[in-house]
Motif scaffolding. Structure first.
Motif, PDB file in Angstrom:
ATOM      1  N   THR A   8      -5.041  -1.124 -10.644  1.00  0.00           N
ATOM      2  CA  THR A   8      -3.838  -0.597 -10.002  1.00  0.00           C
ATOM      3  C   THR A   8      -4.151   0.806  -9.479  1.00  0.00           C
ATOM      4  OG1 THR A   8      -2.862   0.525 -11.914  1.00  0.00           O
ATOM      5  CG2 THR A   8      -2.448  -1.845 -11.707  1.00  0.00           C
ATOM      6  N   GLY A   9      -3.304   1.282  -8.572  1.00  0.00           N
ATOM      7  CA  GLY A   9      -3.551   2.608  -8.001  1.00  0.00           C
ATOM      8  C   GLY A   9      -4.862   2.667  -7.241  1.00  0.00           C
ATOM      9  N   ALA A  10      -5.264   1.532  -6.651  1.00  0.00           N
ATOM     10  CA  ALA A  10      -6.595   1.433  -6.052  1.00  0.00           C
ATOM     11  C   ALA A  10      -6.765   2.271  -4.792  1.00  0.00           C
ATOM     12  CB  ALA A  10      -6.919  -0.036  -5.740  1.00  0.00           C
ATOM     13  N   SER A  11      -5.658   2.725  -4.198  1.00  0.00           N
ATOM     14  CA  SER A  11      -5.786   3.591  -3.021  1.00  0.00           C
ATOM     15  C   SER A  11      -5.853   5.063  -3.408  1.00  0.00           C
ATOM     16  CB  SER A  11      -4.618   3.367  -2.055  1.00  0.00           C
ATOM     17  OG  SER A  11      -3.383   3.682  -2.674  1.00  0.00           O
ATOM     18  N   GLY A  12      -5.642   5.367  -4.683  1.00  0.00           N
ATOM     19  CA  GLY A  12      -5.725   6.743  -5.148  1.00  0.00           C
ATOM     20  C   GLY A  12      -7.167   7.172  -5.361  1.00  0.00           C
ATOM     21  N   SER A  37      -2.130  -1.781  -4.976  1.00  0.00           N
ATOM     22  CA  SER A  37      -1.583  -0.476  -4.633  1.00  0.00           C
ATOM     23  C   SER A  37      -0.197  -0.632  -4.042  1.00  0.00           C
ATOM     24  CB  SER A  37      -2.495   0.216  -3.601  1.00  0.00           C
ATOM     25  OG  SER A  37      -1.898   1.375  -3.074  1.00  0.00           O
ATOM     26  N   ARG A  38       0.606   0.424  -4.141  1.00  0.00           N
ATOM     27  CA  ARG A  38       1.885   0.448  -3.430  1.00  0.00           C
ATOM     28  C   ARG A  38       1.649   0.486  -1.922  1.00  0.00           C
ATOM     29  NH1 ARG A  38       4.653   5.682  -5.562  1.00  0.00           N
ATOM     30  NH2 ARG A  38       2.459   6.305  -5.487  1.00  0.00           N
ATOM     31  N   LYS A  39       0.455   0.896  -1.537  1.00  0.00           N
ATOM     32  CA  LYS A  39       0.121   1.040  -0.118  1.00  0.00           C
ATOM     33  C   LYS A  39      -1.106   0.192   0.221  1.00  0.00           C
ATOM     34  CE  LYS A  39       1.848   5.809  -0.260  1.00  0.00           C
ATOM     35  NZ  LYS A  39       1.489   7.240  -0.129  1.00  0.00           N
ATOM     36  N   PRO A  40      -0.954  -1.136   0.191  1.00  0.00           N
ATOM     37  CA  PRO A  40      -2.116  -1.997   0.429  1.00  0.00           C
ATOM     38  C   PRO A  40      -2.727  -1.808   1.812  1.00  0.00           C
ATOM     39  CG  PRO A  40      -0.076  -3.268   0.461  1.00  0.00           C
ATOM     40  CD  PRO A  40       0.268  -1.908  -0.058  1.00  0.00           C
ATOM     41  N   VAL A  51     -12.994  -7.713  -1.141  1.00  0.00           N
ATOM     42  CA  VAL A  51     -12.142  -7.429  -2.291  1.00  0.00           C
ATOM     43  C   VAL A  51     -10.736  -7.972  -2.013  1.00  0.00           C
ATOM     44  CG1 VAL A  51     -11.062  -5.578  -3.651  1.00  0.00           C
ATOM     45  CG2 VAL A  51     -13.460  -5.383  -2.935  1.00  0.00           C
ATOM     46  N   LEU A  52     -10.130  -8.590  -3.020  1.00  0.00           N
ATOM     47  CA  LEU A  52      -8.766  -9.088  -2.861  1.00  0.00           C
ATOM     48  C   LEU A  52      -7.796  -7.909  -2.925  1.00  0.00           C
ATOM     49  CD1 LEU A  52      -8.981 -12.149  -5.297  1.00  0.00           C
ATOM     50  CD2 LEU A  52      -9.372 -12.116  -2.830  1.00  0.00           C
ATOM     51  N   VAL A  53      -6.878  -7.854  -2.006  1.00  0.00           N
ATOM     52  CA  VAL A  53      -5.927  -6.742  -1.939  1.00  0.00           C
ATOM     53  C   VAL A  53      -4.516  -7.267  -2.184  1.00  0.00           C
ATOM     54  CG1 VAL A  53      -4.871  -5.022  -0.423  1.00  0.00           C
ATOM     55  CG2 VAL A  53      -7.361  -5.340  -0.418  1.00  0.00           C
ATOM     56  N   ARG A  54      -3.813  -6.614  -3.098  1.00  0.00           N
ATOM     57  CA  ARG A  54      -2.445  -7.013  -3.408  1.00  0.00           C
ATOM     58  C   ARG A  54      -1.546  -5.781  -3.506  1.00  0.00           C
ATOM     59  NH1 ARG A  54      -3.475 -11.535  -8.233  1.00  0.00           N
ATOM     60  NH2 ARG A  54      -4.558 -13.067  -6.920  1.00  0.00           N
ATOM     61  N   ARG A  55      -0.287  -5.981  -3.181  1.00  0.00           N
ATOM     62  CA  ARG A  55       0.688  -4.911  -3.333  1.00  0.00           C
ATOM     63  C   ARG A  55       1.214  -4.932  -4.765  1.00  0.00           C
ATOM     64  NH1 ARG A  55       6.148  -4.781  -3.534  1.00  0.00           N
ATOM     65  NH2 ARG A  55       7.141  -2.783  -3.068  1.00  0.00           N
ATOM     66  N   VAL A  56       1.299  -3.753  -5.359  1.00  0.00           N
ATOM     67  CA  VAL A  56       1.916  -3.644  -6.672  1.00  0.00           C
ATOM     68  C   VAL A  56       2.722  -2.353  -6.725  1.00  0.00           C
ATOM     69  CG1 VAL A  56       0.014  -2.435  -7.856  1.00  0.00           C
ATOM     70  CG2 VAL A  56       1.549  -3.903  -9.159  1.00  0.00           C
ATOM     71  N   ASP A  57       3.911  -2.455  -7.280  1.00  0.00           N
ATOM     72  CA  ASP A  57       4.797  -1.300  -7.440  1.00  0.00           C
ATOM     73  C   ASP A  57       5.422  -1.421  -8.819  1.00  0.00           C
ATOM     74  OD1 ASP A  57       6.902   0.529  -7.460  1.00  0.00           O
ATOM     75  OD2 ASP A  57       7.393   0.219  -5.349  1.00  0.00           O
ATOM     76  N   SER A  63       6.736  -7.693  -7.689  1.00  0.00           N
ATOM     77  CA  SER A  63       5.414  -7.334  -7.155  1.00  0.00           C
ATOM     78  C   SER A  63       4.362  -7.367  -8.254  1.00  0.00           C
ATOM     79  CB  SER A  63       5.445  -5.950  -6.496  1.00  0.00           C
ATOM     80  OG  SER A  63       5.391  -4.903  -7.454  1.00  0.00           O
ATOM     81  N   MET A  64       4.730  -6.950  -9.467  1.00  0.00           N
ATOM     82  CA  MET A  64       3.772  -6.979 -10.569  1.00  0.00           C
ATOM     83  C   MET A  64       3.453  -8.409 -10.982  1.00  0.00           C
ATOM     84  SD  MET A  64       4.719  -3.704 -12.979  1.00  0.00           S
ATOM     85  CE  MET A  64       6.484  -4.010 -13.110  1.00  0.00           C
ATOM     86  N   GLU A  65       4.464  -9.266 -10.995  1.00  0.00           N
ATOM     87  CA  GLU A  65       4.229 -10.669 -11.340  1.00  0.00           C
ATOM     88  C   GLU A  65       3.243 -11.306 -10.371  1.00  0.00           C
ATOM     89  OE1 GLU A  65       6.716 -14.846 -12.054  1.00  0.00           O
ATOM     90  OE2 GLU A  65       7.800 -12.962 -11.733  1.00  0.00           O
ATOM     91  N   ALA A  66       3.418 -11.022  -9.076  1.00  0.00           N
ATOM     92  CA  ALA A  66       2.516 -11.587  -8.064  1.00  0.00           C
ATOM     93  C   ALA A  66       1.130 -10.953  -8.147  1.00  0.00           C
ATOM     94  CB  ALA A  66       3.112 -11.379  -6.671  1.00  0.00           C
TER      95      ALA A  66
END
Length: 299
Positions: A8-12, A37-40, A51-57, A63-66
């Motif tokens: 998580t936080g992969a864009s940070g 990331s919140r900002k995929p 790399v697989l990219v997913r949105r998480v907030d 979003s977390m479940e997905a």
């Protein structure tokens, strides 16, 4: 099923280094990594590598479940929500619950040294998150108690080099800084390591320094003398408020000096080497590498 490592936080800044070391140092296949990331949209370079990219907030349960679906190992990087006291802990607890619900096999979390009874005003966020992880049914977890990054020194170095004065309420307290990249390396190593039921690592540099010792090294690299001036915590707060910081934020930053003065960041461990097999970068070499940046801060 192939192990999936989710960050998580992969864009940070830390998240980027963790994914880098998963790929380049640990040799994990891009398709086995989920960058969330919140900002995929900021992760297109990783997506191009496979790399697989997913949105998480963490404020959005759906979003977390997905995002956590099919992930076997999940790294929760603590959020930067410091402007709303207590909200970060709410976010982290929600993420732990979502990981538990998703059947995550191994959960990792970025914490801080000695969060219990710490003088740091946001330490309860970490203490509470660690407690939530320990109380969960997730089979294996790893707590990474990260000391302050070298890079955090820049916040003090800028004003100090501009004015020639470093105002400190830390007294003779020391900090065992470590580079952000080394934290990323160790975190990636912990992600790919064999599961251990309950593990706590405290990641530190190999030496610790007072503010005066830091100032001396930075002065030498920048070519400008910095004088450390001891002030009470309240004086530090008012100085930051006078410089334009909101008072609640100033009090959070000032509490770092209180924690340093109490010895809360002074401890040195060998946990970085245990995880990586290498020694962490020294503070001296980092300061030397930043000489031009320091010189640019001189008024």
């Amino acid at each position: 099923m192939t192990a999936k490592y989710l960050v998580t936080g992969a864009s940070g800044q830390l998240g980027q280094r963790v994914v880098h070391h998963l790929l380049e140092t640990s040799g994990v296949a891009a398709g086995d990594i989920i960058a969330a990331s919140r900002k995929p949209e900021q992760l297109v370079d990783l997506a191009a590598k496979g790399v697989l990219v997913r949105r998480v907030d963490f404020d959005d349960a759906a979003s977390m479940e997905a995002a956590f679906a099919e992930a076997e190992k999940v790294l929760i990087i603590s959020t930067d929500t410091l402007d709303r006291p207590g909200h970060r802990l709410v976010q982290h607890r929600a993420a732990v619950a979502a990981a538990e619900k998703a059947g995550v096999r191994h959960l990792l979390y970025t914490s801080m040294p000695e969060p219990v009874n710490s003088a740091l005003l946001f330490a309860p966020d970490h203490e509470g998150t660690e407690a939530a992880i320990e109380a969960s049914s997730i089979p294996a977890w790893t707590i990474l108690r990260n000391n302050w990054y070298f890079e955090n020194v820049m916040m003090s170095a800028g004003p100090a080099l501009a004015s020639g004065h470093w105002y400190s309420a830390a007294g003779d307290g020391k900090v065992a800084h470590i580079s952000r990249d080394d934290i990323g390396r160790a975190t990636a190593a912990a992600l790919v390591a064999a599961d251990k039921e309950k593990t706590v690592y405290t990641l530190t540099g190999s030496s610790s320094y007072t503010h005066r010792e830091m100032a001396s090294l930075i002065s030498a690299a920048a070519g400008k003398e910095i004088t450390v001036i001891d002030v009470p915590v309240e004086g530090l707060v008012q100085g930051m408020v006078g410089a334009g910081l909101p008072e609640p934020v100033a009090r959070v930053f000032a509490s770092i000096d209180t924690m340093v003065g109490n010895g809360g960041l002074a401890g040195i461990t060998g946990d970085f080497k245990t995880l990586t097999g290498t020694e962490p970068q020294s503070f001296e070499s980092w300061v030397e590498s930043q000489a031009e940046a320091f010189k640019s801060m001189i008024a």
